[in-house]
Design an enzyme around this catalytic site. Structure first.
Site, PDB file in Angstrom:
ATOM      1  N   MET A  60       0.840  -1.201   0.000  1.00 50.36           N
ATOM      2  CA  MET A  60       0.000   0.000   0.000  1.00 50.36           C
ATOM      3  C   MET A  60       0.876   1.251   0.000  1.00 50.36           C
ATOM      4  O   MET A  60       0.404   2.355   0.310  1.00 50.36           O
ATOM      5  CB  MET A  60      -0.939   0.008   1.207  1.00 50.36           C
ATOM      6  CG  MET A  60      -1.912  -1.173   1.178  1.00 50.36           C
ATOM      7  SD  MET A  60      -3.449  -0.846   2.019  1.00 50.36           S
ATOM      8  CE  MET A  60      -2.864  -0.496   3.658  1.00 50.36           C
ATOM      9  N   HIS A  85       9.077  -3.311   3.688  1.00 49.66           N
ATOM     10  CA  HIS A  85       8.702  -3.545   2.291  1.00 49.66           C
ATOM     11  C   HIS A  85       9.941  -3.848   1.448  1.00 49.66           C
ATOM     12  O   HIS A  85       9.943  -4.742   0.603  1.00 49.66           O
ATOM     13  CB  HIS A  85       8.045  -2.295   1.696  1.00 49.66           C
ATOM     14  CG  HIS A  85       6.790  -1.852   2.365  1.00 49.66           C
ATOM     15  ND1 HIS A  85       6.727  -0.718   3.141  1.00 49.66           N
ATOM     16  CD2 HIS A  85       5.535  -2.371   2.367  1.00 49.66           C
ATOM     17  CE1 HIS A  85       5.495  -0.553   3.575  1.00 49.66           C
ATOM     18  NE2 HIS A  85       4.744  -1.546   3.144  1.00 49.66           N
ATOM     19  N   GLN A 101       5.897 -11.403   7.476  1.00 50.08           N
ATOM     20  CA  GLN A 101       5.417 -12.062   8.696  1.00 50.08           C
ATOM     21  C   GLN A 101       4.813 -11.048   9.663  1.00 50.08           C
ATOM     22  O   GLN A 101       4.035 -11.400  10.531  1.00 50.08           O
ATOM     23  CB  GLN A 101       6.587 -12.828   9.332  1.00 50.08           C
ATOM     24  CG  GLN A 101       6.282 -13.524  10.635  1.00 50.08           C
ATOM     25  CD  GLN A 101       5.205 -14.591  10.479  1.00 50.08           C
ATOM     26  OE1 GLN A 101       5.024 -15.158   9.391  1.00 50.08           O
ATOM     27  NE2 GLN A 101       4.472 -14.857  11.559  1.00 50.08           N
ATOM     28  N   LYS A 102       5.154  -9.767   9.492  1.00 49.06           N
ATOM     29  CA  LYS A 102       4.556  -8.692  10.295  1.00 49.06           C
ATOM     30  C   LYS A 102       3.035  -8.823  10.306  1.00 49.06           C
ATOM     31  O   LYS A 102       2.389  -8.631  11.322  1.00 49.06           O
ATOM     32  CB  LYS A 102       5.009  -7.359   9.713  1.00 49.06           C
ATOM     33  CG  LYS A 102       4.157  -6.163  10.038  1.00 49.06           C
ATOM     34  CD  LYS A 102       4.505  -5.625  11.382  1.00 49.06           C
ATOM     35  CE  LYS A 102       3.690  -4.420  11.809  1.00 49.06           C
ATOM     36  NZ  LYS A 102       2.782  -3.840  10.876  1.00 49.06           N
ATOM     37  N   ASP A 103       2.452  -9.125   9.132  1.00 51.08           N
ATOM     38  CA  ASP A 103       1.005  -9.320   9.017  1.00 51.08           C
ATOM     39  C   ASP A 103       0.750 -10.824   8.964  1.00 51.08           C
ATOM     40  O   ASP A 103       0.402 -11.381   7.917  1.00 51.08           O
ATOM     41  CB  ASP A 103       0.480  -8.611   7.773  1.00 51.08           C
ATOM     42  CG  ASP A 103       0.723  -7.111   7.837  1.00 51.08           C
ATOM     43  OD1 ASP A 103      -0.113  -6.411   8.421  1.00 51.08           O
ATOM     44  OD2 ASP A 103       1.765  -6.658   7.341  1.00 51.08           O
ATOM     45  N   VAL A 155      10.828  -6.970   9.802  1.00 53.88           N
ATOM     46  CA  VAL A 155      11.963  -6.060   9.971  1.00 53.88           C
ATOM     47  C   VAL A 155      11.614  -5.078  11.084  1.00 53.88           C
ATOM     48  O   VAL A 155      10.504  -4.532  11.120  1.00 53.88           O
ATOM     49  CB  VAL A 155      12.271  -5.303   8.657  1.00 53.88           C
ATOM     50  CG1 VAL A 155      13.390  -4.296   8.857  1.00 53.88           C
ATOM     51  CG2 VAL A 155      12.626  -6.287   7.557  1.00 53.88           C
ATOM     52  N   LEU A 174       8.650  -2.287  11.978  1.00 57.81           N
ATOM     53  CA  LEU A 174       8.412  -1.194  11.032  1.00 57.81           C
ATOM     54  C   LEU A 174       7.003  -1.295  10.485  1.00 57.81           C
ATOM     55  O   LEU A 174       6.515  -2.389  10.188  1.00 57.81           O
ATOM     56  CB  LEU A 174       9.417  -1.274   9.872  1.00 57.81           C
ATOM     57  CG  LEU A 174      10.881  -1.040  10.201  1.00 57.81           C
ATOM     58  CD1 LEU A 174      11.697  -0.992   8.916  1.00 57.81           C
ATOM     59  CD2 LEU A 174      11.070   0.246  10.968  1.00 57.81           C
ATOM     60  N   ARG A 215       2.160   2.941   9.483  1.00 56.20           N
ATOM     61  CA  ARG A 215       1.381   3.689  10.469  1.00 56.20           C
ATOM     62  C   ARG A 215       2.236   4.201  11.631  1.00 56.20           C
ATOM     63  O   ARG A 215       1.753   5.036  12.401  1.00 56.20           O
ATOM     64  CB  ARG A 215       0.226   2.839  11.011  1.00 56.20           C
ATOM     65  CG  ARG A 215      -0.883   2.635   9.986  1.00 56.20           C
ATOM     66  CD  ARG A 215      -2.096   1.941  10.582  1.00 56.20           C
ATOM     67  NE  ARG A 215      -3.215   1.899   9.661  1.00 56.20           N
ATOM     68  CZ  ARG A 215      -3.518   0.859   8.869  1.00 56.20           C
ATOM     69  NH1 ARG A 215      -2.773  -0.233   8.898  1.00 56.20           N
ATOM     70  NH2 ARG A 215      -4.550   0.916   8.048  1.00 56.20           N
TER      71      ARG A 215
END
Ligand code: AMP
Length: 286
Positions: free
Chosen positions: A30, A37, A148-150, A176, A184, A187
């Site tokens: 996004m 990213h 993996q953050k989400d 990360v 990171l 938002r």
């Protein structure tokens, strides 16, 4: 690097690459790109001959009271980072290109989207799976990279791809973090300096749980209680959830056994933050 806005342009760009049998890697985003990213983009660059990044703030995954309008959109800076990381094509469609006004189709994944963020953001995952399904049909990548953050998103996308028999490999990439542990996230830009400091409570609570598990704790209620206490003690906030679930099925675990996802979502001020860790209890010494 090509910046392409229409479905027909990205298809024309990719056609010769596909015909030549080149491996196409895809990173959906996004925008408001950061090192998280970029780690996905660099992995794609290392593993694929053609790298496509999409930058699209998808309206259908935001709830009516969420931050769709305010979500950061630094497109020129994002394109510069893509260029620096060797991206071949940035797909940046306007909303009208992705959603016809009379669009009537939604892709949903059941069960896996009921809990965690799904329980607190009604309709969010239907928006995610629908847009990712459309992007997969547009780009037709060989491999797509997710953070993996989400964690719940990665599980849901993996299941959608398997259930719909898409010939796309899904690669999960590690979260990360800043040097102090904060995951990171685009938002994070909303956080005041004091909130930024307070936000460390998410990774600190997860670290504490992992240490307790490594020390032999297996009772989920005690771990959740301890994590919540650490989060609340850091300052005023609203906890959406702190949960320990099966890492693949996302079902609640009474005890820490096998591969577990420890996940949390916390609102600090106006900012909703998420973080998680995966532990494999069977691989721990005790
Ligand atoms: P977003 O732009 O938030 O939709 O994220 C696009 C992709 O980047 C998703 O696959 C995210 O999981 C991934 N991502 C976001 N933040 C991080 C991070 N800190 N580390 C690794 N991947 C991330």
């Amino acid at each position: 690097m090509r910046k392409l806005a229409s479905v027909s342009e990205i298809r024309s760009f990719l056609r010769p690459h596909r015909q030549a049998g080149r491996r196409i890697g895809f990173v959906p985003t996004m925008g408001a790109l950061h090192e998280g990213h970029r780690s996905l983009v660099r992995r794609a660059r290392a593993e694929c001959q053609v790298v496509v990044v999409s930058i699209f703030v998808n309206p259908t995954q935001f709830g009516p009271n969420e931050d769709y309008a305010a979500y950061p959109r630094p497109l020129d800076a994002d394109l510069a980072l893509c260029r620096e990381d060797g991206v071949d094509a940035a797909f940046c469609p306007p909303v009208e290109e992705m959603y016809a006004p009379d669009s009537a189709t939604t892709v949903t994944v059941s069960r896996l989207t009921d809990g965690l963020c799904g329980a607190h953001r009604p309709g969010h995952f239907a928006g995610v799976t629908t847009v990712v399904a459309k992007l997969f049909n547009i780009v037709q990548p060989d491999v797509a990279y997710f953070g993996q953050k989400d964690a719940q998103q990665a599980v849901v996308i993996r299941r959608m791809v398997r259930d719909l028999c898409w010939p796309i490999e899904i690669v999960g990439c590690p979260t990360v973090r800043e040097s102090d542990g904060l995951a990171l996230a685009s938002r994070n830009a909303y956080l005041s300096p004091a909130e930024r400091q307070q936000a460390l409570c998410l990774s600190a609570a997860l670290n504490w749980a992992c240490e307790r598990i490594a020390a032999g704790e297996r009772a989920v209620p005690a771990l959740i209680e301890g994590m919540k206490r650490r989060i609340v003690d850091a300052g005023p906030c609203s906890i959406d959830y702190v949960e320990i679930v099966d890492a693949d099925e996302l079902t609640p675990k009474p005890r820490v056994e096998g591969r577990c996802l420890i996940a949390t979502a916390v609102r600090i001020g106006k900012t909703r933050l998420i973080d998680n860790r995966v532990v494999d209890a069977d691989r721990l010494a005790r």
